[in-house]
Design an enzyme around this catalytic site. Structure first.
Site, short mmCIF file in Angstrom:
data_model
loop_
_atom_site.label_atom_id
_atom_site.label_comp_id
_atom_site.label_asym_id
_atom_site.label_seq_id
_atom_site.Cartn_x
_atom_site.Cartn_y
_atom_site.Cartn_z
N ARG A 56 3.42 69.51 49.73
CA ARG A 56 3.88 68.14 49.42
C ARG A 56 2.71 67.28 48.92
O ARG A 56 2.89 66.34 48.17
CB ARG A 56 4.55 67.48 50.63
CG ARG A 56 5.00 66.05 50.33
CD ARG A 56 6.07 65.51 51.27
NE ARG A 56 5.88 65.92 52.64
CZ ARG A 56 4.97 65.43 53.48
NH1 ARG A 56 4.14 64.47 53.09
NH2 ARG A 56 4.89 65.89 54.71
N TYR A 109 15.66 53.30 28.93
CA TYR A 109 16.37 54.52 29.35
C TYR A 109 17.32 54.13 30.51
O TYR A 109 16.91 53.43 31.44
CB TYR A 109 15.35 55.56 29.82
CG TYR A 109 15.99 56.84 30.28
CD1 TYR A 109 16.53 57.73 29.37
CD2 TYR A 109 16.09 57.13 31.63
CE1 TYR A 109 17.15 58.89 29.79
CE2 TYR A 109 16.72 58.29 32.06
CZ TYR A 109 17.24 59.16 31.14
OH TYR A 109 17.87 60.30 31.56
N ASP A 181 6.57 54.44 28.94
CA ASP A 181 7.26 55.73 28.96
C ASP A 181 6.97 56.40 27.62
O ASP A 181 7.44 55.96 26.58
CB ASP A 181 8.77 55.48 29.16
CG ASP A 181 9.56 56.78 29.30
OD1 ASP A 181 9.12 57.81 28.76
OD2 ASP A 181 10.63 56.74 29.95
N LYS A 206 11.41 67.01 28.89
CA LYS A 206 11.63 66.99 27.44
C LYS A 206 10.52 67.78 26.73
O LYS A 206 10.46 68.98 26.87
CB LYS A 206 11.74 65.54 26.96
CG LYS A 206 12.61 64.64 27.85
CD LYS A 206 14.08 64.99 27.83
CE LYS A 206 14.91 64.32 28.94
NZ LYS A 206 14.76 62.89 29.11
C1 LIG Z 1 15.12 61.88 30.11
C2 LIG Z 1 14.32 60.61 30.15
C3 LIG Z 1 13.94 60.02 31.38
C4 LIG Z 1 14.38 60.59 32.72
O1 LIG Z 1 13.79 61.81 32.97
P1 LIG Z 1 14.41 62.94 33.95
O2 LIG Z 1 13.45 64.06 33.79
O3 LIG Z 1 15.79 63.24 33.48
O4 LIG Z 1 14.42 62.35 35.32
C5 LIG Z 1 13.17 58.88 31.33
N1 LIG Z 1 12.79 58.32 30.16
C6 LIG Z 1 13.14 58.85 28.97
C7 LIG Z 1 12.71 58.17 27.71
C8 LIG Z 1 13.92 60.00 28.92
O5 LIG Z 1 14.28 60.52 27.74
#
Ligand SMILES: *Cc1c(COP(=O)(O)O)cnc(C)c1O
Length: 389
Positions: A56, A109, A181, A206
């Site tokens: 953890r 998002y 982000d 992603k």
């Molecule tokens: C998919 C996404 C998220 C969330 O991420 P998860 O891995 O699904 O928790 C946050 N910000 C953006 C821009 C995303 O495309």
């Protein structure tokens, strides 16, 4: 890795290389273990500060990913998480407390928006949503208790850009922390930290993972911020598991060449769509018709893999085009090897009222492509046959 001046392609593969030993496995083995043993109890306290104490708190497979991401983002340190949302929520919780105020992009998002509107107010944190690509609006939203400016660039799905350098410079004069982000860009197309941004968050699900087979997240920042965010992660337990981290590292090693291909494919597709008679509008940062094209050219090394377009015609016709595509899978998300297609009005934005959707440019005829690494001629031929139906 000795030379920090290596290019991104070299860093992606070698940043996490171990200390030189006579013989070692070429790839990091999987440390599939909850805990780590020490030889004598006197060593226990020392182990607690390392990645070989209790999973953890850390794990050598996390460290390999974190070292690689830190190298790619030009950060002092990085952390991996169980999801992008874990990376986002843990980072925000590390910097705000009751009584603070947050300024954020209005079309964030969806789940980040949910966290800001449904969770932060419960803990006495106020939030103002504005267009963060407009510095005057940001300045107007300022309050004496503003602590955090939370940014996303490009925005989903119509790819509005935020001038990170300008935002970071202003935020610094007000002692406001900036988080961006960077999921849509990856550190190959944009490195926010050298522009003055404090913390970079990723849905590593992603592009960083790149194979659409994991849900995971990551953060990169200064050692100081990372220490604070680490305190949140080890308390809330929002960690990855070792095997998933091993897969994430495998994905990150090919990030630079995947992004290079995605950038080339997406630009070609955006250009193709722009000239098609059935199409009303194409959104892509590296098209000269993008309203912030100049900013895109100075801020981003590539336009990324998302291409959004609006067709002339009805919602039914848009659905018919999507259903006629053979190479594009109908699925949300982005960043995998394969190309995907969605209609934001029916997926990411279905809970938003039609008026609000229209205001932010998400019409019923809007189609979003997430471009993969297939041969671009095949992708264009598929789009052409679907559009001509
Ligand atoms: C998919 C996404 C998220 C969330 O991420 P998860 O891995 O699904 O928790 C946050 N910000 C953006 C821009 C995303 O495309």
């Amino acid at each position: 890795m000795k030379n920090s001046n290596f290019h991104q392609e070299t860093k992606a593969i070698h940043a996490a290389d171990g200390a030189d030993k006579d013989s070692r496995p070429l790839s990091t083995p999987i440390f599939q273990t909850a805990t780590f043993e020490v030889k004598a109890i006197e060593e226990q306290l020392k182990a607690a500060a390392t990645d070989s104490f209790y999973t953890r708190y850390g794990n050598p497979n996390f460290t390999a990913c974190e070292t690689t991401l830190a190298a790619l983002e030009l950060a002092e340190a990085a952390l991996v998480f169980s999801s992008g949302m874990a990376a986002i929520t843990n980072s925000v919780l590390a910097v705000v407390q009751a009584g603070d105020h947050v300024i954020a992009q209005s079309d964030l998002y969806g789940t980040t928006y949910k966290f800001f509107t449904q969770w932060l107010p419960r803990y006495g944190i106020e939030i103002t949503f504005i267009e963060t690509n407009n510095l005057d609006e940001v300045k107007k939203a300022l309050r004496p208790n503003t602590k955090l400016l939370y940014l996303e660039t490009p925005t989903n799905p119509i790819l509005k850009l935020v001038d990170l350098k300008a935002m970071a410079a202003w935020a610094k004069t007000k002692s406001i922390i900036t988080i961006v982000d960077n999921t849509f860009n990856s550190p190959i197309n944009l490195q926010p930290l050298p522009l003055g941004i404090d913390v970079v968050v990723h849905s590593a699900t992603k592009y960083l993972c790149g194979h659409a087979d994991l849900v995971c997240g990551a953060v990169a920042s200064s050692a100081d911020f990372i220490r604070k965010i680490y305190g949140v992660r080890s308390t809330l337990g929002s960690i990855m598991d070792a095997h998933a981290a091993w897969l994430l590292l495998r994905g990150m090693r090919s990030l630079p060449i995947r992004i290079e291909r995605v950038n080339q494919n997406a630009l070609r597709i955006a250009e193709f769509l722009q000239h098609h008679k059935s199409i009303k509008k194409v959104y892509y940062p590296f098209l000269a018709s993008h309203p912030q094209y100049e900013l895109a050219m100075t801020q981003m090394k590539g336009g990324g893999g998302i291409v959004t377009f609006e067709i002339k015609g009805s919602e039914e016709q848009a659905c018919k085009i999507v259903n006629s595509l053979k190479l594009f899978a109908i699925a949300p998300s982005l960043g995998g090897l394969e190309s995907l297609v969605t209609m934001p009005a029916l997926t990411t934005h279905f809970e938003i009222s039609k008026e609000e959707r229209m205001r932010i440019g998400v019409s019923d005829q809007l189609i979003r492509l997430a471009i993969g690494i297939e041969n671009v001629e095949d992708l264009i031929a598929d789009l052409e046959q679907a559009l001509n139906k």
